[in-house]
Scaffold this motif. Structure first.
Motif, short mmCIF file in Angstrom:
data_model
loop_
_atom_site.label_atom_id
_atom_site.label_comp_id
_atom_site.label_asym_id
_atom_site.label_seq_id
_atom_site.Cartn_x
_atom_site.Cartn_y
_atom_site.Cartn_z
N ALA A 1 0.81 -1.22 0.00
CA ALA A 1 0.00 0.00 0.00
C ALA A 1 0.84 1.27 0.00
N ALA A 2 2.04 1.21 0.56
CA ALA A 2 2.91 2.39 0.65
C ALA A 2 4.31 2.01 0.18
N PRO A 3 4.57 2.06 -1.11
CA PRO A 3 5.88 1.62 -1.63
C PRO A 3 7.06 2.35 -1.01
N SER A 4 6.87 3.58 -0.52
CA SER A 4 8.00 4.31 0.08
C SER A 4 8.51 3.66 1.35
N VAL A 5 7.71 2.76 1.93
CA VAL A 5 8.16 2.03 3.12
C VAL A 5 9.39 1.18 2.81
N ARG A 6 9.53 0.80 1.55
CA ARG A 6 10.66 -0.06 1.18
C ARG A 6 12.00 0.67 1.24
N ASP A 7 11.97 1.98 1.30
CA ASP A 7 13.20 2.75 1.40
C ASP A 7 13.86 2.53 2.76
N ALA B 1 14.02 2.75 8.80
CA ALA B 1 14.71 3.20 10.00
C ALA B 1 13.77 4.03 10.87
N THR B 2 12.92 4.84 10.24
CA THR B 2 11.94 5.63 11.00
C THR B 2 10.91 4.73 11.67
N VAL B 3 10.47 3.70 10.95
CA VAL B 3 9.52 2.74 11.54
C VAL B 3 10.14 2.06 12.76
N LEU B 4 11.38 1.62 12.63
CA LEU B 4 12.05 0.96 13.75
C LEU B 4 12.24 1.92 14.92
N ASN C 1 1.71 3.28 12.39
CA ASN C 1 1.82 4.73 12.60
C ASN C 1 2.51 5.41 11.42
N GLN C 2 3.63 4.86 10.99
CA GLN C 2 4.36 5.46 9.87
C GLN C 2 3.79 5.03 8.53
N GLY C 3 3.29 3.81 8.44
CA GLY C 3 2.75 3.32 7.17
C GLY C 3 1.57 4.16 6.69
N ILE C 4 0.72 4.61 7.61
CA ILE C 4 -0.41 5.46 7.24
C ILE C 4 0.10 6.76 6.63
N VAL C 5 1.16 7.30 7.22
CA VAL C 5 1.73 8.55 6.69
C VAL C 5 2.32 8.32 5.31
N TYR C 6 3.11 7.26 5.15
CA TYR C 6 3.74 6.98 3.87
C TYR C 6 2.73 6.65 2.78
N ALA C 7 1.58 6.09 3.20
CA ALA C 7 0.54 5.77 2.23
C ALA C 7 -0.28 6.99 1.84
N GLY C 8 -0.07 8.12 2.54
CA GLY C 8 -0.80 9.34 2.23
C GLY C 8 -2.20 9.37 2.78
#
Length: 358
Positions: free
Chosen positions: A57-63, A68-71, A320-327
């Motif tokens: 759902a949020a391809p930018s998570v793969r960066d 590192a932000t998620v962790l 928490n971060q995935g929602i942000v990265y998914a927009g």
């Protein structure tokens, strides 16, 4: 004259048949059942599902930087979720954990700045205060016999009021002063809030501390006498006392471990942002408890692990971060949080019933 009867050979009863190869008393349970019996297996599967979902759902998570932000987000929750989980395994929970984090940071900051001392003096005094708050909670619990809900709710309200009132009294504001230019700040920052490079990605030191504390908590639970005491007092306090378990010592030290976790996270917040807002921390205690429950700990005590809350905290950080990265609208985080909590409780309930039946 009658002849005496001749003694015959002794007759012995045949031995009782032992359990057959298919007897449930000796048969080793299948691997699948043994895995399902582990308290952390449900949250592990859930964490994998959430991770895969946001990868799609949020391809930018793969960066690497995003991960590192998620962790990092996961570690700030996970460090506190670990002692909260141990306390829950011991049959109690702490509603003051969130504001206790802010109390420790405020203590170190104001003591160092107002008295113009080396920041390490504030750090040490904050540790003493945090351990004292935990010891007070444990002592009140065992002395009065009141539920931990009431004891720690009272502590929560006391700390919340003290945080605001004392900060305004000392600084004239709701936030503490910047301590970044004080003696000892650099070394304290390196210990509690520094970053290091991994393949060109900056990773926060809290991620390392999180994993170290998780490994240590797992070893304590599974390999030490104290770990046996924690499970015993959480399962049946009176039975544990009857066989010689030091119930009072175990309960008090578990609350003090929560105090230690609050101190460590408070120091991280202080040396990350150089200042502390006195009204923060309210509601975080529910996040810590939820991470422990999602990780397989029971509110009734006696069941859980230190590994499960690691995955529970990771799920929080990922969502928490995935929602942000998914927009998406970040307000959805609370909805995801409630769904994860309810889903984890239902899965854990189903798993325990399935394992018990078989």
């Amino acid at each position: 004259m009658n002849a005496s009867p001749q003694a015959g050979p002794a007759v012995t009863a045949p031995p009782a048949p032992g359990p057959g190869p298919g007897d449930g008393r000796t048969r080793r349970r299948p691997l699948a059942l043994r895995l399902l019996a582990r308290p952390e297996i449900g949250v592990l599967l859930g964490a994998v599902a959430v991770f895969v979902f946001f990868l799609i759902a949020a391809p930018s998570v793969r960066d690497g930087g995003s991960m590192a932000t998620v962790l990092y987000q996961s570690s700030t929750i996970g460090i506190m979720a670990l002692p909260v989980a141990l306390l829950m395994i011991g049959g109690e929970f702490d509603l003051s954990a969130g504001v206790a984090v802010v109390t420790s940071a405020l203590t170190a900051s104001m003591l160092s700045y107002q008295l113009t001392m080396n920041v390490w003096m504030g750090v040490v005094v904050a540790l003493v205060v945090s351990l004292g708050v935990g010891a007070f909670n444990g002592w009140m619990l065992v002395r009065t016999g009141l539920p931990s809900f009431l004891v720690t709710l009272g502590t929560f309200l006391i700390l919340q009021g003290v945080n605001l009132a004392v900060t305004k009294l000392v600084t004239g504001n709701v936030a503490t002063d910047d301590i970044s230019d004080m003696d000892g700040f650099g070394r304290a920052e390196a210990l509690f809030a520094s970053s290091f490079d991994v393949g060109g990605v900056q990773v926060k030191i809290t991620v390392v501390w999180w994993l170290v504390f998780a490994a240590l908590a797992t070893w304590v639970l599974l390999r030490t006498k104290y770990g046996n005491w924690v499970f015993a007092v959480g399962g049946d306090q009176e039975a544990a006392r009857a066989v010689g378990v030091p119930v009072t010592f175990t309960k008090v030290t578990l609350f003090m471990l929560v105090g230690f976790g609050a101190w460590f996270v408070g120091m991280h917040q202080l040396f990350s942002f150089n200042t502390v807002q006195s009204g923060e921390g309210v509601g975080q205690e529910l996040i810590y408890i939820a991470a422990a429950v999602i990780g397989g700990c029971l509110l009734t005590g006696g069941h859980g692990s230190a590994v499960g809350p690691v995955f529970g905290a990771f799920m929080f950080g990922m969502v928490n971060q995935g929602i942000v990265y998914a927009g998406w609208n970040p307000d959805w985080f609370k909805a995801f949080l409630g769904a994860m909590l309810l889903g984890a409780v239902l899965v854990n309930l189903w798993v325990r019933r399935a394992v018990t039946r078989r």
